[in-house]
Design a protein around this motif. Sequence first.
Motif, PDB file in Angstrom:
ATOM      1  N   LEU A  13       0.779  -1.334   0.109  1.00  0.00           N
ATOM      2  CA  LEU A  13      -0.100   0.098  -0.076  1.00  0.00           C
ATOM      3  C   LEU A  13       0.960   1.388   0.094  1.00  0.00           C
ATOM      4  O   LEU A  13       0.395   2.416  -0.606  1.00  0.00           O
ATOM      5  N   ALA A  14       1.992   1.252   0.636  1.00  0.00           N
ATOM      6  CA  ALA A  14       2.782   2.432   0.822  1.00  0.00           C
ATOM      7  C   ALA A  14       3.410   2.566  -0.595  1.00  0.00           C
ATOM      8  O   ALA A  14       3.492   3.781  -1.115  1.00  0.00           O
ATOM      9  N   ILE A  15       3.983   1.574  -1.255  1.00  0.00           N
ATOM     10  CA  ILE A  15       4.372   1.618  -2.720  1.00  0.00           C
ATOM     11  C   ILE A  15       3.285   2.244  -3.515  1.00  0.00           C
ATOM     12  O   ILE A  15       3.645   3.142  -4.241  1.00  0.00           O
ATOM     13  N   LEU A  16       2.081   1.622  -3.609  1.00  0.00           N
ATOM     14  CA  LEU A  16       1.152   2.022  -4.437  1.00  0.00           C
ATOM     15  C   LEU A  16       0.835   3.644  -4.088  1.00  0.00           C
ATOM     16  O   LEU A  16       0.616   4.489  -4.764  1.00  0.00           O
ATOM     17  N   GLU A  17       0.614   4.134  -3.002  1.00  0.00           N
ATOM     18  CA  GLU A  17       0.596   5.536  -2.631  1.00  0.00           C
ATOM     19  C   GLU A  17       1.535   6.483  -3.247  1.00  0.00           C
ATOM     20  O   GLU A  17       1.081   7.421  -3.398  1.00  0.00           O
ATOM     21  N   GLU A  18       2.837   5.835  -2.904  1.00  0.00           N
ATOM     22  CA  GLU A  18       3.921   6.700  -3.485  1.00  0.00           C
ATOM     23  C   GLU A  18       3.714   6.907  -5.117  1.00  0.00           C
ATOM     24  O   GLU A  18       4.054   7.873  -5.309  1.00  0.00           O
ATOM     25  N   HIS A  19       3.438   5.794  -5.532  1.00  0.00           N
ATOM     26  CA  HIS A  19       3.213   5.984  -7.117  1.00  0.00           C
ATOM     27  C   HIS A  19       2.276   6.610  -7.716  1.00  0.00           C
ATOM     28  O   HIS A  19       2.379   7.260  -8.523  1.00  0.00           O
ATOM     29  N   LEU A  20       1.040   6.650  -6.821  1.00  0.00           N
ATOM     30  CA  LEU A  20       0.005   7.467  -7.221  1.00  0.00           C
ATOM     31  C   LEU A  20       0.014   8.757  -6.760  1.00  0.00           C
ATOM     32  O   LEU A  20      -0.898   9.726  -7.178  1.00  0.00           O
ATOM     33  N   GLY A  21       0.610   9.171  -5.622  1.00  0.00           N
ATOM     34  CA  GLY A  21       0.509  10.405  -4.960  1.00  0.00           C
ATOM     35  C   GLY A  21      -0.764  10.640  -4.293  1.00  0.00           C
ATOM     36  O   GLY A  21      -1.065  11.857  -4.121  1.00  0.00           O
ATOM     37  N   GLN A  22      -1.323   9.541  -3.822  1.00  0.00           N
ATOM     38  CA  GLN A  22      -2.513   9.493  -3.018  1.00  0.00           C
ATOM     39  C   GLN A  22      -2.449   8.710  -1.618  1.00  0.00           C
ATOM     40  O   GLN A  22      -1.949   7.667  -1.930  1.00  0.00           O
ATOM     41  N   SER A  23      -3.080   8.911  -0.842  1.00  0.00           N
ATOM     42  CA  SER A  23      -3.398   7.996   0.239  1.00  0.00           C
ATOM     43  C   SER A  23      -4.270   6.975  -0.021  1.00  0.00           C
ATOM     44  O   SER A  23      -5.367   6.997  -0.771  1.00  0.00           O
ATOM     45  N   SER A  24      -4.261   5.726   0.559  1.00  0.00           N
ATOM     46  CA  SER A  24      -4.906   4.610   0.492  1.00  0.00           C
ATOM     47  C   SER A  24      -6.543   5.128   1.141  1.00  0.00           C
ATOM     48  O   SER A  24      -7.700   4.667   0.260  1.00  0.00           O
ATOM     49  N   HIS A  25      -6.730   6.025   1.579  1.00  0.00           N
ATOM     50  CA  HIS A  25      -8.056   6.676   1.970  1.00  0.00           C
ATOM     51  C   HIS A  25      -8.814   7.135   0.914  1.00  0.00           C
ATOM     52  O   HIS A  25      -9.904   7.365   0.575  1.00  0.00           O
ATOM     53  N   GLU A  26      -8.056   7.914  -0.065  1.00  0.00           N
ATOM     54  CA  GLU A  26      -8.404   8.446  -1.208  1.00  0.00           C
ATOM     55  C   GLU A  26      -8.637   7.641  -2.231  1.00  0.00           C
ATOM     56  O   GLU A  26      -9.460   7.743  -3.096  1.00  0.00           O
ATOM     57  N   ILE A  27      -7.733   6.712  -2.490  1.00  0.00           N
ATOM     58  CA  ILE A  27      -7.602   5.721  -3.437  1.00  0.00           C
ATOM     59  C   ILE A  27      -9.097   4.713  -3.461  1.00  0.00           C
ATOM     60  O   ILE A  27      -9.676   4.509  -4.381  1.00  0.00           O
ATOM     61  N   PHE A  28      -9.293   4.214  -2.041  1.00  0.00           N
ATOM     62  CA  PHE A  28     -10.252   3.114  -1.967  1.00  0.00           C
ATOM     63  C   PHE A  28     -11.660   3.721  -1.316  1.00  0.00           C
ATOM     64  O   PHE A  28     -11.509   4.408  -0.435  1.00  0.00           O
ATOM     65  N   ARG A  29     -12.577   3.423  -2.210  1.00  0.00           N
ATOM     66  CA  ARG A  29     -13.908   3.965  -1.724  1.00  0.00           C
ATOM     67  C   ARG A  29     -14.538   2.728  -0.657  1.00  0.00           C
ATOM     68  O   ARG A  29     -15.415   3.195   0.001  1.00  0.00           O
ATOM     69  N   LEU A  30     -13.947   1.619  -0.786  1.00  0.00           N
ATOM     70  CA  LEU A  30     -14.582   0.577  -0.037  1.00  0.00           C
ATOM     71  C   LEU A  30     -13.332  -0.402   0.427  1.00  0.00           C
ATOM     72  O   LEU A  30     -12.555  -0.690  -0.562  1.00  0.00           O
ATOM     73  N   ALA A  31     -13.122  -0.623   1.910  1.00  0.00           N
ATOM     74  CA  ALA A  31     -12.218  -1.399   2.228  1.00  0.00           C
ATOM     75  C   ALA A  31     -12.739  -2.449   3.036  1.00  0.00           C
ATOM     76  O   ALA A  31     -13.533  -2.203   4.081  1.00  0.00           O
TER      77      ALA A  31
END
Length: 114
Positions: free
Chosen positions: A26-44
């Motif tokens: 998740l940390a790598i994905l956030e870094e790559h997209l420039g967004q937090s997981s909270h912003e990326i995922f609408r449902l967890a």
Amino acid sequence: MKPFRRHVAIAVDGGGIKGVIVTRALAILEEHLGQSSHEIFRLAAGTSTGSIISAGIGAGMSGAEMHGLYCELGESVFRKTWRSWLWPLTRYRYSPKPVEAALKQHVGEMTPLR
């Protein structure tokens, strides 16, 4: 580059300390997209350690923050006891008390959506 989808969900499986792998991803994905997981995922959603990670996402924690907590608290929260060896015969693999204390301290009280 094609825009990222607006509605994205994540489902995380269990595995105790193996949550360290998911939080690092998740940390790598956030870094790559420039967004937090909270912003990326609408449902967890998740099972066991996956539900802990999902709660962290819902609370607005970053993947890096959650990864740090797994590294820092993993040995105490996912400590091997008699329960770890006999877990198919018991309700829980790990004692729930250290998990509950860590969640209250780092995530806070949360109420699930109904």
